[in-house]
Enzyme design. Sequence first.
Site, PDB file in Angstrom:
ATOM      1  N   HIS A  45     -21.295   7.694  79.076  1.00 31.24           N
ATOM      2  CA  HIS A  45     -22.355   8.634  78.719  1.00 31.24           C
ATOM      3  C   HIS A  45     -23.701   8.088  79.153  1.00 31.24           C
ATOM      4  CE1 HIS A  45     -24.392   6.623  75.276  1.00 31.24           C
ATOM      5  NE2 HIS A  45     -23.224   6.019  75.127  1.00 31.24           N
ATOM      6  N   CYS A  46     -24.660   9.000  79.361  1.00 31.20           N
ATOM      7  CA  CYS A  46     -26.045   8.623  79.624  1.00 31.20           C
ATOM      8  C   CYS A  46     -26.881   9.175  78.476  1.00 31.20           C
ATOM      9  CB  CYS A  46     -26.508   9.156  80.982  1.00 31.20           C
ATOM     10  SG  CYS A  46     -26.418  10.954  81.143  1.00 31.20           S
ATOM     11  N   ALA A  47     -28.153   9.426  78.701  1.00 33.19           N
ATOM     12  CA  ALA A  47     -29.038   9.841  77.610  1.00 33.19           C
ATOM     13  C   ALA A  47     -28.658  11.196  77.027  1.00 33.19           C
ATOM     14  CB  ALA A  47     -30.486   9.870  78.090  1.00 33.19           C
TER      15      ALA A  47
END
Length: 467
Positions: free
Chosen positions: A26-28
């Site tokens: 996942h990212c932000a």
Amino acid sequence: MSENKKIAQEIIDAVGGPDNIQSVAHCATRLRIMVIDKDQIEQETVENINKVKGAFFNSGQYQVILGTGTVNRIHEEVEKMGLSSSTKAEQSKEAAKKGNFLQRSIRTLGDVFVPIIPVLVATGLFMGLRGLVMQEQILAIFGLTPDDISANFLLFTEILTDTAFIFLPALVAWSTFRVFGGTPIIGLVLGLMLVSPALPNAWGVATGADPLLFFGFIPVVGYQGAVLPAFIAGILGAKLERNIRRRVPEALDLIVTPFLTLLIMIGAALFVIGPVFHTVEEYILHGTLAVLGMPFGIAGILIGFLNQIIVITGVHHIFNLLEIQLLENFGSNPYNAIVTASVAAQGGAALAVGLKTKSKKLKALALPSSFSAFLGITEPAIFGVNLRYITPFIMGLIGGGAGGFVAAITGIEGTGMAITVIPGTLLYLNGQILLYILVNLVAISVAFVLTWLFGFSDKKLKENVHA
């Protein structure tokens, strides 16, 4: 079963189940899933899952937009299911094997420059705060004038604002070595060699100081603030290090590999790579300035309109290089204000959809998505709302062009990069804040009004199969 666990399970089932998943990261704002067979993905099912603001396949990954904070909790639930977890960097390396040459090249450029952006954001904020503090009107509140500010305080502010750009080649070379499989600390030292105090300072040479002459004709200077020479040296250095390591006996690797890598690369960087690619960098800079300097606000209209289309394609990281060049050479970034308009406008379009619709689900999706855009993150607004119904996205593009036009004709320039709209106000505290607010208001208002009048009605809910 908790709500987040239920959502995680629904997402996994909709993308083909655990057997169709290589890894999850996942990212932000996004859950990034590497799938084995993308044809097993049930797109409509994914988009109708609670808290999902949109989903799309890009860069070899299936990206599910959940929003800041939410994505962390969903990812934790996915991990508890025993699925293979990986970092975003690991997924990027796997995804880099997919796509055409241009897509792979731009992804790589993003992998190199994105980790550097936080320190450049901090530097931009320091510049904005210094601009605010040094304004005569602000000083007058405390009974001071610019002449009352001590030299030591000014020196302290210069340390905050100049350090990242003075040692920018070290940051670039470090990150490039990391991405291309070299030893990052060797890249860091190579980059530091390019700005060694033993070399004539690049800015000093630009204002009349003499460079060193090797062999009587090769001018050698420091590369303070240079990007391309460090980037190319990093690529070649990482590949050279790996080749040397394969040929050196293990017992000698610790001594011989870094010695030969640094010896060969600093010679190549100072005598060949630096002069050649610094010239290329100058041409890129002049080309960028020519575009930004187009008369009648044309550059603002074009960039403001097209920026979010470029974001959708995923190749927007290529502009990081241009923004860094602008900041390094001029201490300001006119590109940021135009990009801010394009971001704010998509938020304005999503806001109009959220206020106009009678659908509770769409309202609950559109209003938070618009606020996310006003914080500088447009993916929820674009993929969750505006692109679904097409015309709100187009009205957002028009709003971005309108705001970009105002930014271009007023000539406002940010002191940094990578933050926009509300957080971006910190880059315009040096007397430009009112113009910055005007740019955002124009972009938001145009997109909002056009979307309200022509871009959306609840009839689209029935026409759109994903609604």
